[in-house]
Design a protein around this motif. Structure first.
Motif, PDB file in Angstrom:
ATOM      1  N   ALA A 139       0.996  29.085 -14.073  1.00 33.79           N
ATOM      2  CA  ALA A 139      -0.671  28.247 -15.097  1.00 33.79           C
ATOM      3  C   ALA A 139       0.237  29.628 -16.322  1.00 33.79           C
ATOM      4  CB  ALA A 139      -1.853  29.032 -14.884  1.00 33.79           C
ATOM      5  N   VAL A 140       1.118  30.769 -15.271  1.00 37.68           N
ATOM      6  CA  VAL A 140       1.948  31.297 -15.940  1.00 37.68           C
ATOM      7  C   VAL A 140       2.716  30.922 -16.563  1.00 37.68           C
ATOM      8  CG1 VAL A 140       3.277  33.759 -15.942  1.00 37.68           C
ATOM      9  CG2 VAL A 140       0.599  33.591 -14.643  1.00 37.68           C
ATOM     10  N   VAL A 141       3.404  30.508 -16.174  1.00 37.62           N
ATOM     11  CA  VAL A 141       4.550  30.322 -17.155  1.00 37.62           C
ATOM     12  C   VAL A 141       4.753  29.042 -18.140  1.00 37.62           C
ATOM     13  CG1 VAL A 141       6.661  28.075 -16.768  1.00 37.62           C
ATOM     14  CG2 VAL A 141       5.987  30.234 -14.389  1.00 37.62           C
ATOM     15  N   SER A 142       3.691  28.106 -17.755  1.00 34.40           N
ATOM     16  CA  SER A 142       2.642  27.114 -18.361  1.00 34.40           C
ATOM     17  C   SER A 142       2.263  27.883 -20.184  1.00 34.40           C
ATOM     18  CB  SER A 142       2.008  25.888 -18.329  1.00 34.40           C
ATOM     19  OG  SER A 142       0.563  27.073 -17.367  1.00 34.40           O
ATOM     20  N   ALA A 143       1.889  29.311 -19.721  1.00 37.91           N
ATOM     21  CA  ALA A 143       1.194  29.853 -20.495  1.00 37.91           C
ATOM     22  C   ALA A 143       1.681  29.971 -22.388  1.00 37.91           C
ATOM     23  CB  ALA A 143       0.797  31.301 -20.359  1.00 37.91           C
ATOM     24  N   PHE A 144       3.341  29.782 -22.187  1.00 40.85           N
ATOM     25  CA  PHE A 144       3.794  30.137 -23.313  1.00 40.85           C
ATOM     26  C   PHE A 144       4.674  29.246 -23.820  1.00 40.85           C
ATOM     27  CE2 PHE A 144       4.920  33.674 -20.565  1.00 40.85           C
ATOM     28  CZ  PHE A 144       4.186  34.788 -21.326  1.00 40.85           C
ATOM     29  N   VAL A 145       3.903  27.166 -23.008  1.00 38.54           N
ATOM     30  CA  VAL A 145       4.771  26.020 -23.350  1.00 38.54           C
ATOM     31  C   VAL A 145       4.272  25.669 -24.877  1.00 38.54           C
ATOM     32  CG1 VAL A 145       4.873  23.761 -22.606  1.00 38.54           C
ATOM     33  CG2 VAL A 145       5.349  25.434 -21.600  1.00 38.54           C
ATOM     34  N   GLY A 418       0.635  19.437  -2.819  1.00 39.32           N
ATOM     35  CA  GLY A 418       1.912  19.046  -3.490  1.00 39.32           C
ATOM     36  C   GLY A 418       2.189  19.797  -4.255  1.00 39.32           C
ATOM     37  N   GLY A 419       3.043  21.359  -4.102  1.00 35.28           N
ATOM     38  CA  GLY A 419       3.392  21.856  -5.134  1.00 35.28           C
ATOM     39  C   GLY A 419       4.061  21.606  -6.599  1.00 35.28           C
ATOM     40  N   SER A 420       5.107  20.806  -5.917  1.00 34.20           N
ATOM     41  CA  SER A 420       5.766  20.349  -7.075  1.00 34.20           C
ATOM     42  C   SER A 420       5.119  19.472  -8.280  1.00 34.20           C
ATOM     43  CB  SER A 420       7.639  19.293  -6.964  1.00 34.20           C
ATOM     44  OG  SER A 420       7.889  20.030  -5.891  1.00 34.20           O
ATOM     45  N   SER A 421       4.315  18.408  -7.343  1.00 30.35           N
ATOM     46  CA  SER A 421       3.049  17.507  -8.528  1.00 30.35           C
ATOM     47  C   SER A 421       2.121  18.899  -8.958  1.00 30.35           C
ATOM     48  CB  SER A 421       2.359  16.911  -7.087  1.00 30.35           C
ATOM     49  OG  SER A 421       1.505  16.168  -7.980  1.00 30.35           O
ATOM     50  N   ILE A 422       1.686  19.970  -8.598  1.00 29.42           N
ATOM     51  CA  ILE A 422       0.531  20.528  -9.338  1.00 29.42           C
ATOM     52  C   ILE A 422       1.100  21.320 -10.514  1.00 29.42           C
ATOM     53  CG2 ILE A 422       0.193  22.421  -7.722  1.00 29.42           C
ATOM     54  CD1 ILE A 422      -2.448  22.951  -8.792  1.00 29.42           C
ATOM     55  N   LEU A 423       2.499  21.734 -10.544  1.00 21.93           N
ATOM     56  CA  LEU A 423       3.249  22.972 -11.117  1.00 21.93           C
ATOM     57  C   LEU A 423       4.010  21.770 -12.593  1.00 21.93           C
ATOM     58  CD1 LEU A 423       5.189  24.755 -12.129  1.00 21.93           C
ATOM     59  CD2 LEU A 423       6.828  24.143 -10.795  1.00 21.93           C
ATOM     60  N   CYS A 424       4.204  20.365 -12.163  1.00 22.77           N
ATOM     61  CA  CYS A 424       4.950  19.563 -13.491  1.00 22.77           C
ATOM     62  C   CYS A 424       3.352  19.031 -13.792  1.00 22.77           C
ATOM     63  CB  CYS A 424       5.754  18.686 -12.510  1.00 22.77           C
ATOM     64  SG  CYS A 424       6.636  19.096 -11.875  1.00 22.77           S
TER      65      CYS A 424
END
Length: 503
Positions: A139-145, A418-424
């Motif tokens: 969420a922190v990373v995607s806040a800038f997306v 699944g970490g990769s799944s929720i991140l992506c």
């Protein structure tokens, strides 16, 4: 002993009541997910979104009250509080920084994540905490997306860079990936397990959008198809056939929309059916899954064990479920990841599970709606591609669990462990928000142009009317103490135009 018995009866009563409350609240939430799409009044829409948010927090509170009543562990309450703060953080970002964001998409993302946290806490607290930590980081990373998608206009210029990154990432898995369920899915770096196919899904969509945005002639289509086939081929060699199917179907849909040629669409489906037939002959684990799909109970002690246990769980739970901690979802193989839908169905009810499917379908409709309304072909294809990636994955996961199709080993986005799944998936939703905001900007510019055109037209009419007004000897318009007919008409016309503009 008597006190203990009374305590168990009380917990059972709380669990029984809570499951009905959660189903009712989730049904209301789901109902508004579709009703709000037909409402044009902004104030009424806001009230519906607030009702959804209220239902979301009440479901979350209800579930964790039961989890705490059963476990009596303080860490469960602390974990609950952290989740509430996390959701409020997401709402704060999208309401203050991105005021034009799609509220329904935000609600759905948070709702599905909270359901995932609930069932994961029930199954394994440590896994739930791990999932939560990755979700916060994402969420922190995607806040800038959304801002990057909106501002960076040169994203369409990295065509072959996207292709190279995708092929290299999938190639690394083919060479270095560890075997899981008969397929090379992931590899570990510094103690962190990565599943590159989840990330490459997004990159692949950008690559195809770049290629088909540049041109859609036969030569360009052939080049794009070859590059897409390389992606799918590497996944097939890795025996990650579920991801290969997502890539393939996404490409076929994007190609059809870009070219408007049904021959490409039906030809692609024909090739896909032929490839599936060949795959069933070449890969033993695919044959096992097909046999398990045909009759899981005939091979219940072999390949049909997962599907059989999932069907037992769904049938045992019925429409209203057994209640949290009243079933045995921990007996379902991969009950926290690939078969999480069965775990939810057993304890939270089939009605609750159906609502999850309807919410996921609402997300898919929102993605397609955004794609249809964006004018820029590049961004239109990206929204369409991401929507297909999401929709196909949900279909393959749920369809495999309920024995509608053979199991493909895919996760349920935002819900499964699944970490990769929720991140992506969180990044994917952020990209969609950026595209939605871009569409809102386009509508704002169009409305501004219309308003300028109306004002210009009004000024031209005013000037035309004033040039026709008679003048007296002193050069003043009209007569002293009286209003000329043309002035009255001009004033009336101007008044009517202003009223029309307000409406």
């Amino acid at each position: 002993m008597l006190i203990r018995k009374k305590g168990e009866d009380m917990i059972h009563l709380i669990t029984e009541l809570s499951k009905y409350v959660m189903i009712i609240l989730f049904a209301i939430y789901t109902w508004y997910s579709y009703v709000v799409l037909a409402v044009r009044n902004e104030e009424r829409q806001k009230r519906m979104y607030k009702t959804q948010t209220t239902c979301m927090f009440l479901i979350h509170l209800d579930a964790f009250m039961v989890l705490f009543a059963v476990t009596k562990e303080l860490k469960v309450l602390i974990f609950y509080g952290a989740q509430v703060l996390f959701v409020l953080f997401l709402f704060l970002i999208y309401r203050i920084v991105y005021k034009k964001a799609a509220r329904l998409v935000i609600n759905h993302m948070c709702m599905l994540m909270l359901i995932g946290f609930i069932i994961l806490t029930r199954l394994n607290f440590d896994n739930a905490v791990r999932q939560f930590e990755i979700a916060v980081a994402a969420a922190v990373v995607s806040a800038f997306v959304p801002m990057l998608v909106r501002k960076l206009k040169f994203l369409r210029k990295f065509t072959w860079f996207y292709c190279a990154v995708g092929v290299v990432a999938l190639g690394i898995v083919l060479v270095m990936g560890k075997m899981s369920g008969g397929a090379h899915l992931s590899f570990t770096v510094a103690g962190v397990t990565l599943q590159p196919s989840e990330f490459v899904k997004i990159i692949f969509v950008f690559f195809v959008a770049c290629m088909l945005y540049e041109a859609t002639d036969f030569r360009q289509v052939c080049i794009t198809t070859i590059a897409a086939a390389v992606h799918v081929g590497i996944l097939v060699l890795s025996t990650d056939l579920g991801a290969a199917l997502i890539f393939f179907l996404t490409y076929v849909v994007m190609l059809y929309v870009a070219t408007r040629k049904p021959s490409y669409f039906f030809g692609g489906l024909g090739v896909g059916c032929l490839a599936a037939l060949v795959g069933s002959k070449l890969f033993s684990h695919v044959r096992v899954r097909i046999e398990a799909w045909k009759d899981p109970f005939a091979s219940i002690h072999g390949g049909g064990w997962q599907v059989a246990q999932a069907l037992f769980a769904i049938g045992t739970g019925g429409w209203f479920g057994l209640g949290l901690y009243q079933g045995m979802p921990d007996k379902i193989p991969l009950g926290a990841s690939d078969f999480v839908f069965a775990s939810i169905s057993e304890e939270m009810g089939g009605a609750f599970a159906v609502c999850i499917v309807l919410v996921c379908f609402s997300c898919f409709l929102m993605f397609l709606n955004i794609a249809m309304q964006i004018k820029d072909q590049f961004y239109k294809l990206i929204a369409l591609g991401l929507g297909c990636v999401y929709g196909v994955q949900v279909f393959l996961n749920v369809g495999g669990v309920i024995k509608f199709i053979p199991s493909t080993g895919l996760t349920l986005p935002l819900v499964s462990y699944g970490g990769s799944s929720i991140l992506c998936t969180i990044v994917m939703f952020a990209i969609i928000q950026g595209l939605y905001i871009m569409r809102q900007d386009e509508e704002g510019e169009l409305n501004e142009q219309k308003n300028r055109g109306r004002k210009q037209k009004k000024n031209d009419r005013t000037k035309k009317n004033s040039s026709r007004k008679p003048k007296n000897k002193s050069g003043q318009t009209g007569y002293r103490g009286h209003e000329s007919g043309s002035e009255r008409n001009g004033t009336s016309s101007q008044f009517n135009e202003e009223i029309e503009e307000i409406w």
